[in-house]
Design a protein around this motif. Structure first.
Motif, PDB file in Angstrom:
ATOM      1  N   GLY A 145      -9.220  -5.889  -1.505  1.00  0.00           N
ATOM      2  CA  GLY A 145      -8.652  -6.075  -0.189  1.00  0.00           C
ATOM      3  C   GLY A 145      -7.632  -5.070   0.097  1.00  0.00           C
ATOM      4  O   GLY A 145      -7.681  -4.253   0.743  1.00  0.00           O
ATOM      5  N   ARG A 146      -6.591  -5.001  -0.983  1.00  0.00           N
ATOM      6  CA  ARG A 146      -5.325  -4.131  -0.888  1.00  0.00           C
ATOM      7  C   ARG A 146      -5.086  -3.698  -2.198  1.00  0.00           C
ATOM      8  O   ARG A 146      -4.886  -4.512  -3.185  1.00  0.00           O
ATOM      9  N   ILE A 147      -4.731  -2.500  -2.558  1.00  0.00           N
ATOM     10  CA  ILE A 147      -4.213  -2.047  -3.959  1.00  0.00           C
ATOM     11  C   ILE A 147      -3.110  -0.875  -3.456  1.00  0.00           C
ATOM     12  O   ILE A 147      -3.221  -0.229  -2.305  1.00  0.00           O
ATOM     13  N   PRO A 148      -2.150  -0.936  -4.484  1.00  0.00           N
ATOM     14  CA  PRO A 148      -1.070   0.105  -4.539  1.00  0.00           C
ATOM     15  C   PRO A 148      -1.633   1.375  -4.839  1.00  0.00           C
ATOM     16  O   PRO A 148      -2.501   1.439  -5.514  1.00  0.00           O
ATOM     17  N   ILE A 149      -1.291   2.487  -4.011  1.00  0.00           N
ATOM     18  CA  ILE A 149      -1.649   4.041  -4.119  1.00  0.00           C
ATOM     19  C   ILE A 149      -0.332   4.807  -4.058  1.00  0.00           C
ATOM     20  O   ILE A 149       0.522   4.522  -3.512  1.00  0.00           O
ATOM     21  N   THR A 150      -0.838   6.017  -4.526  1.00  0.00           N
ATOM     22  CA  THR A 150       0.105   7.317  -4.125  1.00  0.00           C
ATOM     23  C   THR A 150      -0.851   8.094  -3.992  1.00  0.00           C
ATOM     24  O   THR A 150      -2.122   8.186  -4.074  1.00  0.00           O
ATOM     25  N   TRP A 151      -0.609   8.884  -2.600  1.00  0.00           N
ATOM     26  CA  TRP A 151      -1.241  10.115  -2.205  1.00  0.00           C
ATOM     27  C   TRP A 151      -0.678  11.439  -1.896  1.00  0.00           C
ATOM     28  O   TRP A 151       0.745  11.413  -1.541  1.00  0.00           O
ATOM     29  N   GLN A 152      -1.117  12.499  -1.802  1.00  0.00           N
ATOM     30  CA  GLN A 152      -0.546  13.672  -1.322  1.00  0.00           C
ATOM     31  C   GLN A 152      -1.733  14.609  -0.822  1.00  0.00           C
ATOM     32  O   GLN A 152      -2.777  14.526  -0.930  1.00  0.00           O
ATOM     33  N   LEU A 153      -1.186  15.460  -0.033  1.00  0.00           N
ATOM     34  CA  LEU A 153      -1.796  16.477   0.788  1.00  0.00           C
ATOM     35  C   LEU A 153      -2.674  17.565  -0.373  1.00  0.00           C
ATOM     36  O   LEU A 153      -1.690  18.027  -1.236  1.00  0.00           O
ATOM     37  N   VAL A 154      -3.959  17.873  -0.182  1.00  0.00           N
ATOM     38  CA  VAL A 154      -4.501  18.805  -0.820  1.00  0.00           C
ATOM     39  C   VAL A 154      -5.031  20.000   0.138  1.00  0.00           C
ATOM     40  O   VAL A 154      -5.351  19.357   1.193  1.00  0.00           O
TER      41      VAL A 154
ATOM     42  N   GLN B 107     -14.875   1.716   3.565  1.00  0.00           N
ATOM     43  CA  GLN B 107     -15.223   0.831   2.446  1.00  0.00           C
ATOM     44  C   GLN B 107     -15.961   1.641   1.473  1.00  0.00           C
ATOM     45  O   GLN B 107     -15.788   1.265   0.258  1.00  0.00           O
ATOM     46  N   GLN B 108     -16.723   2.890   1.715  1.00  0.00           N
ATOM     47  CA  GLN B 108     -17.342   3.510   0.722  1.00  0.00           C
ATOM     48  C   GLN B 108     -16.270   4.246  -0.214  1.00  0.00           C
ATOM     49  O   GLN B 108     -16.451   4.329  -1.240  1.00  0.00           O
ATOM     50  N   ALA B 109     -15.079   4.885   0.286  1.00  0.00           N
ATOM     51  CA  ALA B 109     -14.197   5.329  -0.262  1.00  0.00           C
ATOM     52  C   ALA B 109     -13.172   4.410  -1.246  1.00  0.00           C
ATOM     53  O   ALA B 109     -13.056   4.634  -2.225  1.00  0.00           O
ATOM     54  N   PHE B 110     -12.840   3.224  -0.432  1.00  0.00           N
ATOM     55  CA  PHE B 110     -12.152   2.108  -1.011  1.00  0.00           C
ATOM     56  C   PHE B 110     -12.874   1.933  -2.671  1.00  0.00           C
ATOM     57  O   PHE B 110     -12.395   1.731  -3.577  1.00  0.00           O
ATOM     58  N   ALA B 111     -14.182   1.646  -2.434  1.00  0.00           N
ATOM     59  CA  ALA B 111     -15.209   1.143  -3.333  1.00  0.00           C
ATOM     60  C   ALA B 111     -14.922   1.918  -4.417  1.00  0.00           C
ATOM     61  O   ALA B 111     -15.285   1.592  -5.725  1.00  0.00           O
ATOM     62  N   LYS B 112     -14.556   3.267  -4.502  1.00  0.00           N
ATOM     63  CA  LYS B 112     -14.434   4.257  -5.731  1.00  0.00           C
ATOM     64  C   LYS B 112     -13.246   3.964  -6.130  1.00  0.00           C
ATOM     65  O   LYS B 112     -13.143   4.490  -7.553  1.00  0.00           O
TER      66      LYS B 112
ATOM     67  N   TYR C 187       3.426  10.465  -1.500  1.00  0.00           N
ATOM     68  CA  TYR C 187       3.700   9.236  -0.769  1.00  0.00           C
ATOM     69  C   TYR C 187       3.184   7.871  -1.347  1.00  0.00           C
ATOM     70  O   TYR C 187       2.114   7.986  -2.046  1.00  0.00           O
ATOM     71  N   THR C 188       3.721   6.832  -1.351  1.00  0.00           N
ATOM     72  CA  THR C 188       3.420   5.517  -1.846  1.00  0.00           C
ATOM     73  C   THR C 188       2.964   4.634  -0.751  1.00  0.00           C
ATOM     74  O   THR C 188       3.757   4.630   0.374  1.00  0.00           O
ATOM     75  N   GLY C 189       2.174   3.801  -1.116  1.00  0.00           N
ATOM     76  CA  GLY C 189       1.848   2.941   0.138  1.00  0.00           C
ATOM     77  C   GLY C 189       0.505   2.097  -0.586  1.00  0.00           C
ATOM     78  O   GLY C 189       0.586   1.639  -1.794  1.00  0.00           O
TER      79      GLY C 189
ATOM     80  N   ALA D 113      -3.616   2.696  -9.032  1.00  0.00           N
ATOM     81  CA  ALA D 113      -2.539   2.190 -10.202  1.00  0.00           C
ATOM     82  C   ALA D 113      -3.514   2.235 -11.551  1.00  0.00           C
ATOM     83  O   ALA D 113      -3.123   2.619 -12.561  1.00  0.00           O
ATOM     84  N   ASN D 114      -4.926   1.969 -11.289  1.00  0.00           N
ATOM     85  CA  ASN D 114      -5.906   2.055 -12.316  1.00  0.00           C
ATOM     86  C   ASN D 114      -6.459   3.342 -12.953  1.00  0.00           C
ATOM     87  O   ASN D 114      -7.241   3.408 -13.761  1.00  0.00           O
ATOM     88  N   GLY D 115      -5.808   4.383 -12.405  1.00  0.00           N
ATOM     89  CA  GLY D 115      -6.368   5.781 -12.472  1.00  0.00           C
ATOM     90  C   GLY D 115      -7.189   6.444 -11.832  1.00  0.00           C
ATOM     91  O   GLY D 115      -7.372   7.692 -12.152  1.00  0.00           O
ATOM     92  N   LYS D 116      -7.984   5.745 -11.226  1.00  0.00           N
ATOM     93  CA  LYS D 116      -9.119   6.193 -10.517  1.00  0.00           C
ATOM     94  C   LYS D 116      -8.540   7.117  -8.971  1.00  0.00           C
ATOM     95  O   LYS D 116      -7.357   6.662  -8.871  1.00  0.00           O
ATOM     96  N   SER D 117      -9.151   8.053  -8.721  1.00  0.00           N
ATOM     97  CA  SER D 117      -8.721   8.752  -7.647  1.00  0.00           C
ATOM     98  C   SER D 117      -9.761   9.283  -6.642  1.00  0.00           C
ATOM     99  O   SER D 117     -10.900   9.267  -7.134  1.00  0.00           O
TER     100      SER D 117
END
Length: 207
Positions: free
Chosen positions: A100-109, A88-93, A13-15, A62-66
C-alpha cells in the motif's frame, strides 16, 4: 537554475509512494493515453500548476529497487509534499501492491530518448482563443511563448497543462519552448488544428 520550480535538478526528495489504477494512463496533464504505464501522479504541492507534467523522476525504494516514471497526473490532498502516487504497474516493480505505502526518495532525471516533442492545440482553439501544450519533452517545460506582431509573448499555464492565449494573439504562429535548464527551442510549421498531435522533430538535450 531560476527557471526550475519546486522540482530542481540535482535535488533528492523524500516521501512515500502509493498506488492507483491508471487505466490508459491519461490524467490531469491531459497528455492522453500513455504508451506505457510507467507513470505517476505528483502531489499538488510539487505538481505546481502543472509544471511537473511530463517530468521523468527516478524513484528509489528502501529495499534498493528503483524505477523511472513520467508524471502524467496530479494527486490531490491528502497526498503530501514529496508523495508520488504511482500506477499500480509501476508500484509493483518496487513492492507488493498489498503493502500500500512505502517510503521513497526521488529525483528528476533527463532520460535517453529517441522521441521528439509534439504540439497539440486544445479542442476549441481558433484564431481568437487557443490553448497549446507540449507532449513528449525530455525535460520539464518552464515557459512557452508565441510569436506575435509585437514579438514573443509568454503564455500563462493552467493546472490542466495548456498554455492559453486568451485573445488569440500568436495562435497558429511560431512557438518557442524553454525547458528548466534554459534551452530554448523554436518550432514553426504547426497548424492551428485543434486536438491533433503534431510532431516537431526537435527535442531538448540530455542533462
Amino acid at each position: 537554475m531560476s527557471s526550475a520550480g519546486r522540482i530542481r535538478p540535482g535535488s533528492t526528495y523524500t516521501g512515500v509512494a502509493t498506488a492507483y489504477e491508471a487505466e490508459d494512463g491519461d490524467g490531469a496533464c491531459l497528455f492522453g493515453p500513455s504508451p506505457d504505464l510507467m507513470i505517476a501522479a505528483m502531489n499538488t504541492t510539487d505538481y505546481e500548476t502543472s509544471r511537473a507534467c511530463g517530468a521523468y523522476v527516478l524513484v528509489r525504494a528502501a529495499n534498493g529497487k528503483s524505477i523511472t516514471v513520467r508524471i502524467t497526473n496530479e494527486c490531490p490532498l491528502p497526498c503530501a509534499p514529496g508523495q508520488l502516487d504511482l500506477s499500480q504497474q509501476a508500484f509493483a516493480k518496487l513492492a507488493d501492491l498489498k503493502v500500500g505505502r512505502i517510503p521513497i526518495t526521488w529525483q528528476l532525471v533527463s532520460p535517453n530518448t529517441s522521441e521528439t516533442m509534439s504540439i497539440r492545440y486544445k479542442t476549441g482553439s481558433n484564431p481568437y482563443w487557443c490553448g497549446i501544450q507540449s507532449i513528449g519533452h525530455r525535460n520539464p517545460v518552464a515557459r512557452l511563448e508565441v510569436k506575435t506582431d509585437g514579438g514573443w509573448r509568454q503564455l500563462p499555464r493552467t493546472e490542466y497543462n495548456y498554455f492559453i492565449s486568451a485573445d488569440g494573439s500568436g495562435c497558429g504562429k511560431a512557438i518557442r519552448i524553454t525547458d528548466i535548464y534554459g534551452e530554448r527551442l523554436t518550432i514553426t510549421g504547426i497548424a492551428l488544428r485543434p486536438n491533433v498531435v503534431q510532431p516537431t522533430g526537435v527535442q531538448f538535450a540530455r542533462h
